[in-house]
Design a protein around this motif. Structure first.
Motif, PDB file in Angstrom:
ATOM      1  N   LEU A   1      34.280  34.441  37.131  1.00  0.00           N
ATOM      2  CA  LEU A   1      34.061  33.279  37.768  1.00  0.00           C
ATOM      3  C   LEU A   1      36.246  33.708  37.574  1.00  0.00           C
ATOM      4  O   LEU A   1      37.521  33.484  38.633  1.00  0.00           O
ATOM      5  CB  LEU A   1      33.721  32.349  37.566  1.00  0.00           C
ATOM      6  CG  LEU A   1      32.292  32.019  38.343  1.00  0.00           C
ATOM      7  CD1 LEU A   1      32.079  30.923  37.866  1.00  0.00           C
ATOM      8  CD2 LEU A   1      32.124  32.412  39.638  1.00  0.00           C
ATOM      9  N   ARG A   2      36.643  33.469  36.418  1.00  0.00           N
ATOM     10  CA  ARG A   2      37.918  33.774  35.600  1.00  0.00           C
ATOM     11  C   ARG A   2      38.802  34.582  36.897  1.00  0.00           C
ATOM     12  O   ARG A   2      39.920  34.174  37.073  1.00  0.00           O
ATOM     13  CB  ARG A   2      37.913  33.050  34.140  1.00  0.00           C
ATOM     14  CG  ARG A   2      37.760  31.609  33.982  1.00  0.00           C
ATOM     15  CD  ARG A   2      37.819  31.735  31.926  1.00  0.00           C
ATOM     16  NE  ARG A   2      39.398  32.037  31.861  1.00  0.00           N
ATOM     17  CZ  ARG A   2      40.025  31.949  31.345  1.00  0.00           C
ATOM     18  NH1 ARG A   2      38.804  32.086  30.015  1.00  0.00           N
ATOM     19  NH2 ARG A   2      41.305  31.650  30.932  1.00  0.00           N
ATOM     20  N   ALA A   3      38.034  35.994  36.498  1.00  0.00           N
ATOM     21  CA  ALA A   3      38.406  36.930  36.718  1.00  0.00           C
ATOM     22  C   ALA A   3      38.514  36.749  37.851  1.00  0.00           C
ATOM     23  O   ALA A   3      39.424  37.380  38.221  1.00  0.00           O
ATOM     24  CB  ALA A   3      37.883  38.375  36.318  1.00  0.00           C
ATOM     25  N   GLY A   4      37.716  36.546  39.050  1.00  0.00           N
ATOM     26  CA  GLY A   4      38.060  36.419  40.473  1.00  0.00           C
ATOM     27  C   GLY A   4      38.837  35.823  40.996  1.00  0.00           C
ATOM     28  O   GLY A   4      39.865  35.874  41.987  1.00  0.00           O
ATOM     29  N   ILE A   5      39.222  34.331  39.875  1.00  0.00           N
ATOM     30  CA  ILE A   5      40.688  33.400  40.908  1.00  0.00           C
ATOM     31  C   ILE A   5      41.757  34.442  40.449  1.00  0.00           C
ATOM     32  O   ILE A   5      42.288  34.529  41.330  1.00  0.00           O
ATOM     33  CB  ILE A   5      39.873  32.041  39.846  1.00  0.00           C
ATOM     34  CG1 ILE A   5      38.527  31.366  40.080  1.00  0.00           C
ATOM     35  CG2 ILE A   5      41.319  31.628  39.616  1.00  0.00           C
ATOM     36  CD1 ILE A   5      38.465  30.034  39.684  1.00  0.00           C
ATOM     37  N   ARG A   6      41.779  34.587  39.563  1.00  0.00           N
ATOM     38  CA  ARG A   6      42.786  35.447  38.919  1.00  0.00           C
ATOM     39  C   ARG A   6      43.210  36.487  39.661  1.00  0.00           C
ATOM     40  O   ARG A   6      44.433  37.029  40.078  1.00  0.00           O
ATOM     41  CB  ARG A   6      42.566  36.081  37.281  1.00  0.00           C
ATOM     42  CG  ARG A   6      42.955  35.300  36.758  1.00  0.00           C
ATOM     43  CD  ARG A   6      43.346  35.697  34.939  1.00  0.00           C
ATOM     44  NE  ARG A   6      42.117  37.166  34.616  1.00  0.00           N
ATOM     45  CZ  ARG A   6      41.379  36.702  33.979  1.00  0.00           C
ATOM     46  NH1 ARG A   6      40.661  35.324  33.524  1.00  0.00           N
ATOM     47  NH2 ARG A   6      40.499  38.032  33.276  1.00  0.00           N
ATOM     48  N   ALA A   7      42.152  37.816  40.491  1.00  0.00           N
ATOM     49  CA  ALA A   7      42.567  38.144  40.920  1.00  0.00           C
ATOM     50  C   ALA A   7      42.321  37.706  42.830  1.00  0.00           C
ATOM     51  O   ALA A   7      43.783  38.376  43.050  1.00  0.00           O
ATOM     52  CB  ALA A   7      41.056  39.222  41.357  1.00  0.00           C
ATOM     53  N   ARG A   8      42.461  36.758  43.106  1.00  0.00           N
ATOM     54  CA  ARG A   8      42.684  36.369  44.309  1.00  0.00           C
ATOM     55  C   ARG A   8      44.265  35.702  44.440  1.00  0.00           C
ATOM     56  O   ARG A   8      45.096  35.494  44.896  1.00  0.00           O
ATOM     57  CB  ARG A   8      41.984  34.548  44.280  1.00  0.00           C
ATOM     58  CG  ARG A   8      40.721  35.686  44.973  1.00  0.00           C
ATOM     59  CD  ARG A   8      39.730  33.980  45.804  1.00  0.00           C
ATOM     60  NE  ARG A   8      39.678  33.230  44.976  1.00  0.00           N
ATOM     61  CZ  ARG A   8      37.996  33.818  44.177  1.00  0.00           C
ATOM     62  NH1 ARG A   8      37.199  35.122  44.216  1.00  0.00           N
ATOM     63  NH2 ARG A   8      37.796  33.130  43.133  1.00  0.00           N
TER      64      ARG A   8
END
Length: 298
Positions: free
Chosen positions: A62-69
């Motif tokens: 989830l954190r990685a997805g936030i960083r990607a966005r």
């Protein structure tokens, strides 16, 4: 009271870090007190992992997805400013399992095989849940007799790499949205694929049919033959692009692709696709929503 966008981002960041730290602490405490991690069901044939450890992994995703966005939003703003200042900027995408979901093409191959060989494969057994990374893995999932798996794999290769069947692929909304956002900001969009030159015209038609920007011969970069190693080819092409413009990001479903970009100063994002070379080693992601995560390939 309404918080500013910066305050919201800070709140999200603190909350996520706190949750991750708590889960790690609980997982460690469980291991220390019981000698083993809390048990959970095995997934995709892997050894059973502790429930808390899997929760930590989920939070990390989830954190990685936030960083990607955040990478996308930050770079889109930067692209707009740089283009306004007269600078050239581009973004780069892989195609298969990055911009398009190729499982539908493999599903089409399985249905065509079942139609041509009804005694070997019942059409009722062919469904998306049986689709894997390639023909060999899909044949195994379909429980074809050993003697017929090779025949299916051969049929799959012919069907899958026939440009007339590219239309079966479905666009992946998250990544295609990034392509459109970058184009609106003024960037050029390049498609750097492991497909060979013989498939270039069909690839251009496919991208154009999906409404993707810059779907032309100059922006679709295919390797000359299957003998060329894909990571080497992609690293070489990324270096060429950097000579005349800044590459804002590179998105691919292959970790080897992003490894090839290491040290080039390019923001990289890995698409965690439901099927792939490493899918059997860890839990697969929901089939309908391939996720995005940034890597450390800067």
């Amino acid at each position: 009271p309404r918080l500013s966008s910066a305050a919201c981002r800070l709140h999200d960041k603190i909350t996520m870090r706190s949750l991750l730290s708590t889960l790690r602490a609980l997982a460690l405490m469980s291991t220390l007190l019981t000698g083993v991690a809390l048990a959970g069901p095995a997934v995709a044939g892997t050894p059973s992992k502790g429930l808390l450890h899997r929760a930590v992994a989920k939070v990390q995703r989830l954190r990685a997805g936030i960083r990607a966005r955040r990478l996308c939003r930050r770079e889109v703003k930067r692209i707009g400013k740089e283009v306004h200042a007269g600078k050239k900027v581009c973004v780069v995408f892989d195609i298969d399992n990055t911009l398009v979901d190729t499982r539908h093409r493999t599903l089409g191959a399985a249905k065509a095989f079942a139609t041509a060989h009804p005694k070997l494969l019942s059409a009722k057994k062919v469904r998306m849940g049986k689709v894997r990374y390639d023909g060999a893995q899909t044949a195994e999932a379909l429980k074809l007799p050993g003697a017929q798996r090779g025949a299916f794999a051969t049929f799959w290769r012919s069907f899958f790499w026939n440009t007339k069947n590219f239309h079966l692929d479905k666009a992946i909304p998250q990544t295609t949205a990034w392509a459109h956002a970058a184009k609106r900001a003024g960037a050029e969009v390049y498609y750097l694929t492991g497909r060979i030159d013989a498939l270039k015209d069909g690839s251009i038609r496919q991208l154009a049919a999906l409404g993707l920007p810059d779907a032309d011969a100059a922006h679709v970069l295919c390797k000359p033959s299957v003998k060329v190693r894909t990571p080497d080819f992609k690293r070489q092409e990324l270096k060429k692009l950097q000579r005349g413009k800044r590459v804002a990001w590179f998105v691919s479903d292959a970790a080897s692709d992003l490894g090839a970009a290491k040290g080039l100063g390019i923001g990289c994002v890995l698409v965690e696709f439901p099927v792939g070379p490493g899918a059997h080693k860890e839990p697969t992601l929901p089939a309908t929503t391939p996720r995005l995560r940034p890597t450390l390939a800067r």
